[in-house]
Scaffold this active site. Sequence first.
Site, PDB file in Angstrom:
ATOM      1  N   HIS A   1      -7.789  -5.042  -1.070  1.00  0.00           N
ATOM      2  CA  HIS A   1      -6.509  -4.410  -0.753  1.00  0.00           C
ATOM      3  C   HIS A   1      -5.855  -5.028   0.482  1.00  0.00           C
ATOM      4  O   HIS A   1      -4.641  -5.128   0.575  1.00  0.00           O
ATOM      5  CB  HIS A   1      -6.739  -2.915  -0.549  1.00  0.00           C
ATOM      6  CG  HIS A   1      -5.484  -2.132  -0.351  1.00  0.00           C
ATOM      7  ND1 HIS A   1      -4.495  -2.080  -1.309  1.00  0.00           N
ATOM      8  CD2 HIS A   1      -5.028  -1.397   0.694  1.00  0.00           C
ATOM      9  CE1 HIS A   1      -3.501  -1.329  -0.864  1.00  0.00           C
ATOM     10  NE2 HIS A   1      -3.800  -0.908   0.343  1.00  0.00           N
ATOM     11  N   ASP A   2      -6.661  -5.452   1.434  1.00  0.00           N
ATOM     12  CA  ASP A   2      -6.156  -6.088   2.662  1.00  0.00           C
ATOM     13  C   ASP A   2      -5.296  -7.313   2.396  1.00  0.00           C
ATOM     14  O   ASP A   2      -4.611  -7.792   3.309  1.00  0.00           O
ATOM     15  CB  ASP A   2      -7.330  -6.516   3.555  1.00  0.00           C
ATOM     16  CG  ASP A   2      -7.614  -5.502   4.657  1.00  0.00           C
ATOM     17  OD1 ASP A   2      -6.757  -4.624   4.899  1.00  0.00           O
ATOM     18  OD2 ASP A   2      -8.684  -5.592   5.280  1.00  0.00           O
TER      19      ASP A   2
ATOM     20  N   ARG B   1     -12.315   6.490   9.254  1.00  0.00           N
ATOM     21  CA  ARG B   1     -11.771   5.138   9.246  1.00  0.00           C
ATOM     22  C   ARG B   1     -12.742   4.153   8.583  1.00  0.00           C
ATOM     23  O   ARG B   1     -12.330   3.228   7.892  1.00  0.00           O
ATOM     24  CB  ARG B   1     -11.482   4.715  10.688  1.00  0.00           C
ATOM     25  CG  ARG B   1     -10.921   3.328  10.844  1.00  0.00           C
ATOM     26  CD  ARG B   1      -9.567   3.186  10.183  1.00  0.00           C
ATOM     27  NE  ARG B   1      -8.846   2.006  10.651  1.00  0.00           N
ATOM     28  CZ  ARG B   1      -7.633   1.669  10.260  1.00  0.00           C
ATOM     29  NH1 ARG B   1      -6.994   2.420   9.392  1.00  0.00           N
ATOM     30  NH2 ARG B   1      -7.034   0.602  10.736  1.00  0.00           N
TER      31      ARG B   1
ATOM     32  N   SER C   1       0.843  -1.191   0.000  1.00  0.00           N
ATOM     33  CA  SER C   1       0.000   0.000   0.000  1.00  0.00           C
ATOM     34  C   SER C   1       0.884   1.250   0.000  1.00  0.00           C
ATOM     35  O   SER C   1       1.778   1.354  -0.817  1.00  0.00           O
ATOM     36  CB  SER C   1      -0.949  -0.047   1.199  1.00  0.00           C
ATOM     37  OG  SER C   1      -1.969   0.909   1.073  1.00  0.00           O
TER      38      SER C   1
ATOM     39  N   ASP D   1      -8.249  -6.110  -5.577  1.00  0.00           N
ATOM     40  CA  ASP D   1      -7.869  -4.834  -4.953  1.00  0.00           C
ATOM     41  C   ASP D   1      -8.401  -3.683  -5.809  1.00  0.00           C
ATOM     42  O   ASP D   1      -7.897  -3.446  -6.901  1.00  0.00           O
ATOM     43  CB  ASP D   1      -6.339  -4.768  -4.855  1.00  0.00           C
ATOM     44  CG  ASP D   1      -5.832  -3.525  -4.134  1.00  0.00           C
ATOM     45  OD1 ASP D   1      -6.628  -2.590  -3.897  1.00  0.00           O
ATOM     46  OD2 ASP D   1      -4.636  -3.484  -3.809  1.00  0.00           O
TER      47      ASP D   1
END
Lengths: 369, 369
Positions: free
Chosen positions: A348-349, A221, A152, A315
């Site tokens: 993305h994680d 968040r 990232s 992602d």
Amino acid sequence: MSGSVGVVKTQFFTLKEEFFFESGRVLSSVTVAYETYGKLNEARDNAILVCHALTGNAHAAGFNREDDQRPGWWDSMIGPGKAFDTDKYFVISSNFLGSCFGTTGPSSVDPQTKKRYGLKFPVVTVRDMVKLQKKLIDHLGIEVLHSVAGGSMGGMQALEWGATFPYATKSIIPIAASAAVTPMAIAFNAIAKFAIMKDPNWRGGDYYDDVAPLDGLAIARMAGHITYMSDASFHSKFGRRYATFEGIYDFKGLFEVENYLRYNGYKFTEFYDPNTYLYVLKAMDIFELAYGRNGLKDALRLITSKALFITFTSDFLFPPYQTEELVTLMKEIGNEPRWENIESDYGHDAFLLEFEAQTEIIKNFLSEV
Amino acid sequence: MSGSVGVVKTQFFTLKEEFFFESGRVLSSVTVAYETYGKLNEARDNAILVCHALTGNAHAAGFNREDDQRPGWWDSMIGPGKAFDTDKYFVISSNFLGSCFGTTGPSSVDPQTKKRYGLKFPVVTVRDMVKLQKKLIDHLGIEVLHSVAGGSMGGMQALEWGATFPYATKSIIPIAASAAVTPMAIAFNAIAKFAIMKDPNWRGGDYYDDVAPLDGLAIARMAGHITYMSDASFHSKFGRRYATFEGIYDFKGLFEVENYLRYNGYKFTEFYDPNTYLYVLKAMDIFELAYGRNGLKDALRLITSKALFITFTSDFLFPPYQTEELVTLMKEIGNEPRWENIESDYGHDAFLLEFEAQTEIIKNFLSEV
């Protein structure tokens, strides 16, 4: 066989000289928090720098105390026998400039005023972060790194290392990253920014002596969380399950996914500084490898280190097509980057979760460098 | 050749009896705002109901005043010679139950207390909306509709029409819709909900005599905007252009995409009620065609009207795979729905923008019904 690096202490290094930001601003005192795992060999040529993502810290592996419940953020990748094998390599992880975990940032105390910087802190860029990392590497007496790796925004740093200090690293490993975020990513970050700045408790960034803008930060968040997942991982993790004991026709009844976002949003406010979040979002948004380098192709010409790119099919924050474009351009100018697009539903994680697939790829690459 | 329906007046119809909500709650008085375009024929069998999306209204086509700057929300689709050809069809558009544009909703005044309902308003469902539409159709003396059509949440209403009143419509046209939103869509809506409810001006929904939670509503709308677009449309519309006169190293400097979101977010607060937004998001989240119908397959067995589904390739709010699943199930039980997946980069917004491609498909379908 893989194990833990055990208990590790975070260390601190304070620059002896002032620090010049890309923006032209200057700070007289900058400190960087870092950890190291494994041993630097006699030739001092086995060091690997790992760079953390948006809200990460220097604590990448092992435990800071014997009774720690959870290990560092990339513990599954760093340790004896792991992707970044501490039996072979000396791994360095530092908290980036502008963060709030020991390295100087907006929530640090300005030695001149004895008050926290807040919005007086200079806008930080990925180039600034990389410059400070180089100073830490110099301090540690390392001339050339074996590799710089990260996922990232950590991957953006790895890429920037390749262009800024090609002579100081043999290789770079940008994971789930790109040479600039998409406009859609900027839009997500805008939700987060406005949520914080419109929280009345933000007070123009001057909230340190009072209640912080916790609601705004929690909502920020939550917006981030969406981008870390994927349509598929939302389905498999939550589906459309309604929270037990909540009524479907109750105005305040929640789905499990809503409960999860709320819980994690507020959990985040327990350890992260709202102004810092604004600064790191800005750094992510304005990062452009090409900036000031006569376009992307010329920027990529600077990269002489070997490069391994890793992306993940689902992602959508750093879509694989961005890396495909980079790799295509690099090949056009005679570089031979490696690119692995890992099939994953984690979105993305995945750079934090798909450690088995990454381990094999990274181990092979590092041994070939 | 296609033209405008010209100047149209919004009409109102108040139920003579109380309205029973799906939740079991009852309201003694409910009014519905609606418009009609074209002429009802003598056989009273040429009527088409169009259903609006999340924040829409009854004003689907033409102008409400001679000096109106902009026509209704689906003007490119409704009029002489258009997809919903008013030379042939009598088109009815009503503001759905729970909205804030003339039909009874949370911002309406409760005749018993003389105060606005606010959170005392019952949770509204898509089934409630459809039930009220049926009462309007009854009032207009129409037994069987030629079709019910709509995009997004309007498409959910069209689908629900097929299952609730299959005998009262010859066909349904759900566009960019599904039998239930994805958990990811719920997550986006959660950002919007929390942004409104955490705005101190929301005051538990009791803000009508004071400042409304405008910041929260603006942020909510921004989150919505992301889901209406696509990665590709963000690229083509904004790219990574930085707003002119803003400095990249200025803390408050903005990208054009950020400016756009902010402008449209606050523009929205000039005409939309925050509590209403919470109610319509809830209606969208909890809609499940299958609910109380022994699963989706059995729910689809109820639909005996002809069905035309339209989706758009880049729509990630209502991804085409959801409609593919529906169509596959319907074929298994002997129905023969038509499904067109239109190639478009506009994302979910395509149902408002890709009118040429839709026009041909809808015209053909309507003439075959």
